[in-house]
Design an enzyme around this catalytic site. Structure first.
Site, PDB file in Angstrom:
ATOM      1  N   MET A 258     -12.206   3.974  -0.347  1.00  0.00           N
ATOM      2  CA  MET A 258     -12.844   4.188   0.961  1.00  0.00           C
ATOM      3  C   MET A 258     -13.556   5.529   0.896  1.00  0.00           C
ATOM      4  O   MET A 258     -13.169   6.515   1.543  1.00  0.00           O
ATOM      5  CB  MET A 258     -11.770   4.162   2.067  1.00  0.00           C
ATOM      6  CG  MET A 258     -11.249   2.754   2.306  1.00  0.00           C
ATOM      7  SD  MET A 258      -9.721   2.753   3.279  1.00  0.00           S
ATOM      8  CE  MET A 258      -8.536   2.933   1.957  1.00  0.00           C
TER       9      MET A 258
ATOM     10  N   SER B 200       0.849  -1.193   0.000  1.00  0.00           N
ATOM     11  CA  SER B 200       0.000   0.000   0.000  1.00  0.00           C
ATOM     12  C   SER B 200       0.879   1.236   0.000  1.00  0.00           C
ATOM     13  O   SER B 200       1.648   1.462   0.937  1.00  0.00           O
ATOM     14  CB  SER B 200      -0.887   0.009   1.249  1.00  0.00           C
ATOM     15  OG  SER B 200      -1.391   1.320   1.444  1.00  0.00           O
TER      16      SER B 200
ATOM     17  N   ASP C  79      -4.830   3.306  -1.879  1.00  0.00           N
ATOM     18  CA  ASP C  79      -5.875   3.596  -0.887  1.00  0.00           C
ATOM     19  C   ASP C  79      -6.443   4.986  -1.081  1.00  0.00           C
ATOM     20  O   ASP C  79      -5.754   5.986  -0.860  1.00  0.00           O
ATOM     21  CB  ASP C  79      -5.282   3.491   0.531  1.00  0.00           C
ATOM     22  CG  ASP C  79      -5.102   2.054   0.968  1.00  0.00           C
ATOM     23  OD1 ASP C  79      -6.068   1.274   0.847  1.00  0.00           O
ATOM     24  OD2 ASP C  79      -4.002   1.711   1.426  1.00  0.00           O
TER      25      ASP C  79
ATOM     26  N   MET D  30      -9.116   7.719   0.151  1.00  0.00           N
ATOM     27  CA  MET D  30      -9.927   8.093   1.317  1.00  0.00           C
ATOM     28  C   MET D  30     -10.469   9.500   1.124  1.00  0.00           C
ATOM     29  O   MET D  30      -9.725  10.392   0.707  1.00  0.00           O
ATOM     30  CB  MET D  30      -9.068   8.065   2.580  1.00  0.00           C
ATOM     31  CG  MET D  30      -8.376   6.742   2.808  1.00  0.00           C
ATOM     32  SD  MET D  30      -7.422   6.832   4.328  1.00  0.00           S
ATOM     33  CE  MET D  30      -6.674   5.193   4.310  1.00  0.00           C
TER      34      MET D  30
ATOM     35  N   MET E  36     -11.234  -6.402   5.502  1.00  0.00           N
ATOM     36  CA  MET E  36     -10.455  -5.476   6.346  1.00  0.00           C
ATOM     37  C   MET E  36     -10.114  -6.165   7.662  1.00  0.00           C
ATOM     38  O   MET E  36     -10.993  -6.686   8.350  1.00  0.00           O
ATOM     39  CB  MET E  36     -11.244  -4.199   6.651  1.00  0.00           C
ATOM     40  CG  MET E  36     -11.439  -3.231   5.504  1.00  0.00           C
ATOM     41  SD  MET E  36      -9.965  -2.735   4.599  1.00  0.00           S
ATOM     42  CE  MET E  36      -8.943  -2.008   5.888  1.00  0.00           C
TER      43      MET E  36
ATOM     44  N   ASP F 297      -6.431  -6.823   4.311  1.00  0.00           N
ATOM     45  CA  ASP F 297      -5.858  -5.474   4.377  1.00  0.00           C
ATOM     46  C   ASP F 297      -5.863  -4.968   5.815  1.00  0.00           C
ATOM     47  O   ASP F 297      -6.920  -4.797   6.415  1.00  0.00           O
ATOM     48  CB  ASP F 297      -6.708  -4.547   3.491  1.00  0.00           C
ATOM     49  CG  ASP F 297      -6.132  -3.153   3.340  1.00  0.00           C
ATOM     50  OD1 ASP F 297      -5.061  -2.870   3.911  1.00  0.00           O
ATOM     51  OD2 ASP F 297      -6.768  -2.353   2.628  1.00  0.00           O
TER      52      ASP F 297
ATOM     53  N   GLY G 184      -2.915   3.555   8.125  1.00  0.00           N
ATOM     54  CA  GLY G 184      -1.937   2.484   8.130  1.00  0.00           C
ATOM     55  C   GLY G 184      -1.391   2.289   9.535  1.00  0.00           C
ATOM     56  O   GLY G 184      -1.658   3.089  10.442  1.00  0.00           O
TER      57      GLY G 184
ATOM     58  N   HIS H 153      -8.472   0.714  -3.871  1.00  0.00           N
ATOM     59  CA  HIS H 153      -9.378   0.506  -2.735  1.00  0.00           C
ATOM     60  C   HIS H 153     -10.067   1.828  -2.411  1.00  0.00           C
ATOM     61  O   HIS H 153      -9.450   2.734  -1.845  1.00  0.00           O
ATOM     62  CB  HIS H 153      -8.531  -0.007  -1.554  1.00  0.00           C
ATOM     63  CG  HIS H 153      -9.289  -0.218  -0.286  1.00  0.00           C
ATOM     64  ND1 HIS H 153      -8.658  -0.441   0.918  1.00  0.00           N
ATOM     65  CD2 HIS H 153     -10.620  -0.247  -0.007  1.00  0.00           C
ATOM     66  CE1 HIS H 153      -9.560  -0.609   1.863  1.00  0.00           C
ATOM     67  NE2 HIS H 153     -10.757  -0.474   1.346  1.00  0.00           N
TER      68      HIS H 153
ATOM     69  N   HIS I 215      -1.241  -1.462  -4.240  1.00  0.00           N
ATOM     70  CA  HIS I 215      -2.521  -1.191  -3.579  1.00  0.00           C
ATOM     71  C   HIS I 215      -2.644   0.316  -3.358  1.00  0.00           C
ATOM     72  O   HIS I 215      -1.786   0.938  -2.727  1.00  0.00           O
ATOM     73  CB  HIS I 215      -2.578  -1.946  -2.253  1.00  0.00           C
ATOM     74  CG  HIS I 215      -3.888  -1.866  -1.548  1.00  0.00           C
ATOM     75  ND1 HIS I 215      -4.987  -2.632  -1.908  1.00  0.00           N
ATOM     76  CD2 HIS I 215      -4.299  -1.108  -0.497  1.00  0.00           C
ATOM     77  CE1 HIS I 215      -6.000  -2.358  -1.098  1.00  0.00           C
ATOM     78  NE2 HIS I 215      -5.610  -1.425  -0.237  1.00  0.00           N
TER      79      HIS I 215
HETATM   80  C1  DX5 Z   1      -6.231   1.119   5.757  1.00  0.00           C
HETATM   81  C2  DX5 Z   1      -5.753   0.865   4.352  1.00  0.00           C
HETATM   82  C3  DX5 Z   1      -4.626  -0.075   4.288  1.00  0.00           C
HETATM   83  C4  DX5 Z   1      -3.400   0.386   5.012  1.00  0.00           C
HETATM   84  C5  DX5 Z   1      -2.553  -0.801   5.333  1.00  0.00           C
HETATM   85  O1  DX5 Z   1      -7.414   1.828   5.723  1.00  0.00           O
HETATM   86  O2  DX5 Z   1      -6.815   0.318   3.584  1.00  0.00           O
HETATM   87  O3  DX5 Z   1      -4.347  -0.471   2.965  1.00  0.00           O
HETATM   88  O4  DX5 Z   1      -2.649   1.312   4.287  1.00  0.00           O
HETATM   89  O5  DX5 Z   1      -1.490  -0.385   6.138  1.00  0.00           O
HETATM   90  P1  DX5 Z   1      -0.798  -1.390   7.170  1.00  0.00           P
HETATM   91  O6  DX5 Z   1      -0.283  -2.547   6.385  1.00  0.00           O
HETATM   92  O7  DX5 Z   1       0.263  -0.558   7.779  1.00  0.00           O
HETATM   93  O8  DX5 Z   1      -1.849  -1.832   8.154  1.00  0.00           O
HETATM   94 ZN    ZN Z   2      -6.458  -0.614   1.541  1.00  0.00          ZN
END
Ligand code: DX5
Ligand code: ZN
Length: 218
Positions: free
Chosen positions: A67, A9, A34, A36, A136, A174, A143, A65, A32
């Site tokens: 969100m 990610s 992310d 948001m 999830m 994830d 993260g 992904h 990946h």
């Molecule tokens: C959280 C994200 C993840 C995150 C994973 O909302 O969807 O992809 O970046 O980070 P780690 O591996 O540090 O948990």
């Molecule tokens: Zn993610």
């Protein structure tokens, strides 16, 4: 089982050195991405323009992904940006099957994601409509959180149904995946592993990808 896929990610990458950070994971399987929106989750990351920049920096598939609220209004932008798979949250849509069909109709792979509090059972009859399911194992938004091992119950249920029906659906996990947790996720039946901090907080991201892949090959 085919070899485990590692999907770093880039949320955890140094955005000031994005080119180098992407080059450092050239041995991964997917990137990946992310997204948001500050509404669906209490954090803001980046949008289609940065996604397009990432796509130009790599030949790897982009696993995007979303969100975000109302993902159906945004998917076109992410497809144009180079997404190969688009994963939306079932909590953010009224018609998950309709959106999956529309994604596949536009030529991308379709995935859905469930937050820790969302059960998987209501979606089991619709798995054939999807290419990927993202479970999830932390609350989405940030993260670096701790892995929730009880989420592997969802993985086991998915694995059983996918195998029983002979479906071609990837199970991805994830959140909190690292060398300590990846083995149990693989044993539960996960095919693809998102790893943010375990890759980008490591001194050598490329070596971290290899170590994670080896630890998942159980
Ligand atoms: C959280 C994200 C993840 C995150 C994973 O909302 O969807 O992809 O970046 O980070 P780690 O591996 O540090 O948990
Ligand atoms: Zn993610």
């Amino acid at each position: 089982m085919s070899s485990p896929k590692i999907a770093p990610s880039i949320l955890n990458a140094d955005f000031g050195r994005l080119g180098e950070e992407i080059a450092a994971i050239a041995n991964a399987d997917w990137v990946h991405v992310d997204i948001m929106d500050g509404h669906f989750v209490p954090n803001l990351s980046f949008g289609p323009d940065v996604t397009a920049a990432v796509d130009k920096l790599t030949d790897l598939e982009l696993d995007v992904h979303l969100m975000i609220e109302e993902p159906e209004k945004w998917v076109e932008r992410y497809i144009d940006a180079g997404a190969d798979t688009i994963i939306f949250h079932v909590e953010a849509v009224d018609d998950h099957v309709g959106l999956a069909r529309s994604l596949r109709g536009k030529g991308v792979k379709a995935g859905f994601c469930v937050k820790p509090g969302t059960p998987i059972e209501p979606y089991l009859d619709d798995l054939a409509e999807f290419d990927e399911v993202l479970v999830m194992s932390v609350e989405p938004g940030f993260g670096g959180q701790s892995f929730m091992p009880e989420m592997l119950d969802k993985v086991r249920v998915l694995r059983e149904r996918i195998d029983a029906e002979g479906l071609d659906v990837v199970i991805e996990i994830d959140g909190g995946i690292n060398l300590e947790t990846i083995g149990q996720a693989a044993a539960a039946g996960v095919d693809a592993f998102v790893a943010g901090s375990a890759v980008y907080k490591a001194g050598d991201p490329s070596a971290a990808v290899e170590e994670l892949r080896a630890a998942a090959s159980v």
